[in-house]
Design an enzyme around this catalytic site. Structure first.
Site, short mmCIF file in Angstrom:
data_model
loop_
_atom_site.label_atom_id
_atom_site.label_comp_id
_atom_site.label_asym_id
_atom_site.label_seq_id
_atom_site.Cartn_x
_atom_site.Cartn_y
_atom_site.Cartn_z
N SER A 3 0.76 -0.96 0.18
CA SER A 3 -0.41 -0.17 0.20
C SER A 3 0.50 1.27 0.26
CB SER A 3 -0.99 -0.43 1.25
OG SER A 3 -2.28 0.85 1.32
N HIS A 22 -7.14 -5.94 -0.97
CA HIS A 22 -6.23 -5.24 -0.90
C HIS A 22 -5.78 -5.63 0.66
CE1 HIS A 22 -3.38 -1.56 -0.55
NE2 HIS A 22 -4.14 -1.33 0.39
N GLU A 54 -17.57 9.50 -2.39
CA GLU A 54 -16.92 10.13 -3.89
C GLU A 54 -16.03 10.39 -3.83
OE1 GLU A 54 -17.65 9.93 -7.34
OE2 GLU A 54 -18.76 9.29 -5.98
#
Length: 307
Positions: free
Chosen positions: A175, A286, A250
């Site tokens: 990550s 992930h 969003e």
């Protein structure tokens, strides 16, 4: 994922043959047939921040050139994962690997606020994602301080304790840690020979890493990379949405748009002399890909591409 990593930590210390030392240097006379882990804390000279280093010593004598070494970011979580792969009867020559986890003085597997600071460039507020709790302030911009700490304090501390082959250093990150691994390759590629970037956060700070990538491509087009330089990039395919208010969700989606490790791997395929491998964990998220990527990092460090 946090519960999994904590469980793996307990297993690594009790069921996989890694004996935990309370601190300090373990002498040759104190070694047993099992791999042995010691932990020690270091205070970074440039920042005054404390870190915990997890050092796993092989049971066997060093090879003629010294032990190969794998440095793992998020060491609290990733060292036990790596040791679970190596196991009590390591296959091939994996048992000769020194494992170094660079982590934090905490009982948890991750220190989220600290890793935001350590693994990122200075990031404009509008490009910082919402915090997990919606209220915490995310501090960024400490990657150069952290890199200096790794280079000038962690590596020398390890090499003062064990004979290390300085031509067989590997760096693993996931990550933001994967983003950091790429940054080190692009800017200080001589510090390690093998790099593993698991689901690197290419999107961070408006994909600012692509500027370092462009400079790296320009330089290596003329000079190539140092002999033996290798890079493994891995990505996940299953998106797990974080529960956030609609507006934050969003905004996070917008921030995370753009290139991924897949596109970066395709671009770096042109670099002369770079041993490059790519793997997509299409069915993994992930988080769930992390132990699988750690296992691949071990194999890649010993010259094997992922299956």
């Amino acid at each position: 994922m946090l519960r999994f990593a904590t469980t793996v930590l307990l297993l690594a210390l009790s069921g996989f043959g890694v004996q935990a030392a309370q601190g300090g240097t373990v002498t040759a006379e104190a070694k047993t047939e099992a791999r042995r882990m010691e932990r020690f804390d270091l205070r970074a000279d440039r920042t005054g921040l404390d870190y915990r280093v997890f050092l796993v010593r092989p049971a066997e004598p060093p090879p003629p050139g010294g032990y190969p070494v794998i440095y793992l970011l998020d060491g609290n979580a990733t060292v036990p994962m790596m040791e679970s792969v190596i196991g009590t009867e390591p296959p091939d020559s994996y048992g000769s690997a020194v494992i170094v986890g660079i982590g934090y003085p905490t009982d948890g597997p991750f220190d989220i606020p600290r890793r935001y600071r350590d693994l990122t460039p200075p990031t404009p507020p509008e490009l910082i994602p919402p915090s997990r709790d919606g209220a915490s302030v995310i501090e960024t911009g400490g990657r150069d301080d952290f890199l200096a700490f790794v280079e000038t304090q962690v590596i020398p501390s390890v090499e003062a304790r064990l004979p290390i082959d300085r031509h067989r250093r590997t760096l693993f990150g996931h990550s933001l840690g994967g983003l950091f691994s790429l940054y080190v390759l692009y800017t200080r590629g001589d510090l390690f020979q093998t790099y593993v970037a698991a689901d690197p956060a290419i999107w961070w700070s408006g994909q600012a890493i692509l500027k370092e990538q462009a400079a790296f491509l320009d330089r290596t087009a003329r000079t190539g990379v140092a002999p033996g330089t290798a890079l493994l990039i891995e990505t996940s395919g299953r998106l797990v949405e974080r529960p956030l208010p609609a507006a934050d969700a969003e905004r996070l989606k917008r921030l995370r748009s753009g290139q991924t490790g897949r596109e970066v791997a395709a671009t770096l395929a042109t670099v002369p002399g770079l041993r490059l491998a790519f793997r997509d964990f299409a069915e993994e998220s992930h988080g769930s890909m992390l132990p699988l990527a750690v296992a691949d990092a071990l194999r890649f460090a010993f010259g094997r591409n992922p299956d």
